[in-house]
Design a protein around this motif. Sequence first.
Motif, mmCIF file in Angstrom:
data_model
loop_
_atom_site.group_PDB
_atom_site.id
_atom_site.type_symbol
_atom_site.label_atom_id
_atom_site.label_comp_id
_atom_site.label_asym_id
_atom_site.label_seq_id
_atom_site.Cartn_x
_atom_site.Cartn_y
_atom_site.Cartn_z
ATOM 1 N N ILE A 347 0.981 -1.142 0.046
ATOM 2 C CA ILE A 347 0.117 0.048 -0.024
ATOM 3 C C ILE A 347 1.098 1.177 0.102
ATOM 4 C CG2 ILE A 347 -1.679 1.294 1.395
ATOM 5 C CD1 ILE A 347 -2.709 -1.434 2.517
ATOM 6 N N ARG A 348 0.794 1.957 -0.719
ATOM 7 C CA ARG A 348 1.743 3.336 -1.267
ATOM 8 C C ARG A 348 1.176 4.540 -0.500
ATOM 9 N NH1 ARG A 348 6.255 3.204 -4.078
ATOM 10 N NH2 ARG A 348 6.028 5.338 -4.218
ATOM 11 N N HIS A 349 -0.295 4.489 -0.665
ATOM 12 C CA HIS A 349 -0.843 5.889 -0.082
ATOM 13 C C HIS A 349 -1.699 5.666 1.265
ATOM 14 C CE1 HIS A 349 -3.758 4.313 -2.401
ATOM 15 N NE2 HIS A 349 -4.728 4.808 -1.754
ATOM 16 N N HIS A 350 -2.217 6.551 1.894
ATOM 17 C CA HIS A 350 -3.033 6.667 2.938
ATOM 18 C C HIS A 350 -3.927 8.129 2.869
ATOM 19 C CE1 HIS A 350 -0.472 9.391 5.385
ATOM 20 N NE2 HIS A 350 0.516 8.584 4.813
ATOM 21 N N SER A 351 -4.699 8.045 3.603
ATOM 22 C CA SER A 351 -5.700 9.131 3.881
ATOM 23 C C SER A 351 -4.923 10.142 4.625
ATOM 24 C CB SER A 351 -7.093 8.974 4.457
ATOM 25 O OG SER A 351 -7.494 10.256 4.514
ATOM 26 N N PHE A 352 -4.729 11.366 4.169
ATOM 27 C CA PHE A 352 -3.944 12.445 5.054
ATOM 28 C C PHE A 352 -4.585 13.540 5.389
ATOM 29 C CE2 PHE A 352 -0.766 16.385 4.579
ATOM 30 C CZ PHE A 352 -0.091 16.013 5.919
ATOM 31 N N VAL A 353 -5.604 14.284 4.586
ATOM 32 C CA VAL A 353 -6.550 15.179 5.125
ATOM 33 C C VAL A 353 -7.633 14.724 4.612
ATOM 34 C CG1 VAL A 353 -7.137 17.464 5.019
ATOM 35 C CG2 VAL A 353 -4.910 17.057 4.683
ATOM 36 N N PRO A 354 -8.529 14.049 5.815
ATOM 37 C CA PRO A 354 -9.901 13.529 5.356
ATOM 38 C C PRO A 354 -10.817 14.661 4.731
ATOM 39 C CG PRO A 354 -9.257 12.933 7.448
ATOM 40 C CD PRO A 354 -8.053 13.733 7.112
ATOM 41 N N SER A 355 -11.579 14.395 4.060
ATOM 42 C CA SER A 355 -12.701 15.253 3.408
ATOM 43 C C SER A 355 -13.371 16.087 4.509
ATOM 44 C CB SER A 355 -13.714 14.445 2.340
ATOM 45 O OG SER A 355 -13.116 13.922 1.490
ATOM 46 N N VAL A 356 -13.652 15.579 5.495
ATOM 47 C CA VAL A 356 -14.292 16.201 6.611
ATOM 48 C C VAL A 356 -13.598 17.277 7.124
ATOM 49 C CG1 VAL A 356 -16.139 14.401 6.986
ATOM 50 C CG2 VAL A 356 -14.101 14.356 8.386
ATOM 51 N N SER A 357 -12.526 17.050 7.241
ATOM 52 C CA SER A 357 -11.487 18.038 7.956
ATOM 53 C C SER A 357 -11.297 19.223 7.053
ATOM 54 C CB SER A 357 -10.103 17.347 8.267
ATOM 55 O OG SER A 357 -9.233 18.309 8.812
ATOM 56 N N ALA A 358 -10.834 18.869 5.714
ATOM 57 C CA ALA A 358 -10.885 19.922 4.560
ATOM 58 C C ALA A 358 -11.786 20.913 4.492
ATOM 59 C CB ALA A 358 -10.145 19.319 3.254
ATOM 60 N N VAL A 359 -13.155 20.429 4.647
ATOM 61 C CA VAL A 359 -14.089 21.349 4.585
ATOM 62 C C VAL A 359 -14.911 21.727 5.956
ATOM 63 C CG1 VAL A 359 -14.667 20.824 2.122
ATOM 64 C CG2 VAL A 359 -15.656 19.495 3.929
ATOM 65 N N ALA A 360 -14.239 21.219 6.982
ATOM 66 C CA ALA A 360 -14.593 21.679 8.306
ATOM 67 C C ALA A 360 -16.106 21.335 8.650
ATOM 68 C CB ALA A 360 -14.367 23.381 8.564
ATOM 69 N N VAL A 361 -16.561 20.133 8.392
ATOM 70 C CA VAL A 361 -17.790 19.692 8.661
ATOM 71 C C VAL A 361 -17.765 18.678 9.807
ATOM 72 C CG1 VAL A 361 -18.631 19.872 6.212
ATOM 73 C CG2 VAL A 361 -17.817 18.062 6.946
ATOM 74 N N ARG A 362 -16.760 17.946 10.096
ATOM 75 C CA ARG A 362 -16.973 16.939 11.125
ATOM 76 C C ARG A 362 -15.457 16.783 11.737
ATOM 77 N NH1 ARG A 362 -21.524 13.439 10.980
ATOM 78 N NH2 ARG A 362 -23.305 14.674 10.681
ATOM 79 N N GLY A 363 -15.322 16.102 12.679
ATOM 80 C CA GLY A 363 -14.065 15.596 13.361
ATOM 81 C C GLY A 363 -13.384 14.440 12.576
ATOM 82 N N VAL A 364 -12.231 14.201 13.129
ATOM 83 C CA VAL A 364 -11.728 13.051 12.276
ATOM 84 C C VAL A 364 -11.657 11.616 13.463
ATOM 85 C CG1 VAL A 364 -10.662 14.226 10.556
ATOM 86 C CG2 VAL A 364 -9.265 13.753 13.017
#
Length: 415
Positions: A347-364
Motif C-alpha cells: 500500500i503506497r498511500h493513505h488518507s492524509f487530510v480527510p474530506s470532513v477535515s478539509a471542509v470543516a464539517v466533522r471531526g476525524v
Amino acid sequence: MSEQATEQQIREAFAAAPPIVLAPGPKGPPTQTPPAPSDVWELPGGTAWVYYAEGRDRLTRPVILSDGFNVGPSNIDMLWQGLEWGEYAFFSELRHRGHDLILLGYDERSAPIQQNAEAAIAAILQAVAMREGDHRLAVGGFSMGGLVTRYALTKMEHERVDHQTGLYWSYDTPHRGAWIPLGLQAFAHYSRKLNDGFSNQINSPAARQLLAWHLAEWDGKPRVDELREQFLAELERMGDWPAIPMKIGVANGVATGQGNGIKPGDHAVKGRGLTILGTNLYAQRGGDNQLVANLRLVTPPPAKEVRTDDLPEIDGAPGGTLEGFGILADKLNALPPIFGLKTNAPIRHHSFVPSVSAVAVRGVTTDADLYVDIDGLAPETSELDDFRLASQNQPHTLMTAELGGWIVEQIENLG
C-alpha cells in the motif's frame, strides 16, 4: 544484522542519502524555471514572491497564496511545479484574469503555525500598503498554508487590525486535523539511531500542531499533542475564524463518504532486506489492541510491536492522500543493496487530510464522521461559507481544473 554492512556503515549511508520526508507534490526536481518575480518582499520569518497581473506594472488586485508544511525553507521552483505546471495552470489563470500573485513562503516550514503567521500578517499589511485602488484581498493557502492564513486573519481581527480581505480560501487544509499512520510515526522514531531527520519532522512544532494523533516516541501513546491543544485554544480565544471575509475551501477527497480502497489491517510495508527483516507496517484497524507495526532495524529479532486502542479506520477514509508508505519504501530502496534495507510497499498511500477535515464539517476521531455522506449534510454544518469537493479521492494538494478553477471563480466574484 546484515553480514554485508556494519551498523556504523548503515548509519553513514543514511546520513549521506536524501532524508526521508513525508510531503506531497512532485517527486523529481523542477523541469522548468519559473519567471522572475516582479518584486520580492523580505518578511519576518519568510519571503513573498510577487507577480503582477498580465500587462500590469503595479499591485492592484492581490491574491496571497501561502505555502504549506514541509521541512526547511519554501522553494519557489517547487511551488511553480506543483501549482502551475500540471493539469491546471493556477497561477497563469489568475494573472490572466487580472490578479496579482503573492506567493508566501517561510524560512522554516515546520516552525510553529503562529510563528509563520507573523510572516503572513506582514505580507497582508505590505499588500495593503502597496496596492493601488481599493480592491479587497483574497488570502489563503495550500494544506497548512490555509491554517497559517486563517490564524493570521483571525489574529488581525482580534487585534482590530484592518486586513482589507474580502475572501479567505483554503486548499485541502486540515482544519480538523491531519493523519500520518502511527506505524510510520513509530518507524521514524525507532530509526532515529540511524538518522534522526525523519523523527525530527514528525516531532517538529508544525507536525505536532497538524496531526490529530501524534507519537513522540516509537513506544509512546498516540495523543493530541499539547502544541495542537494550545494552537486550537488560541484560535478559539480569538474567534476561531476570521469573521469579515467570505470563507471558502476545497478538499482533494470526495463528498460521498466513499473511501480510497485501503482495507483495515492490510499489509502496507514489508521489510525484505536482512537489516530490516521483521519490520512490517499495517493499515489502521479499529478496536482495542490492534497491531499497526512490527519494528526491527539492525538488532536481532524479535521485532518490537506497536499497538493501538480505539482509533478509527482512517487510512482508507475519503480525503486527500499522501504516499507516506511509498515514500518510506522508495527512500530505503534507493540505498545500495549491501545495506540490507530492501522494502516493499503493498500500500503506497493513505488518507492524509480527510474530506470532513478539509471542509470543516466533522471531526476525524470516529468512522461515523470520517465516512459521512457530506452531500447529505445541511450546508450550515460546515464552518466555511462555501466549499467544493473532488469527484474522486486524489493526492493531497493536487491542483486540478475542478478545484483550482472553482477557487479562481470565487476570487473573480470579488470584482
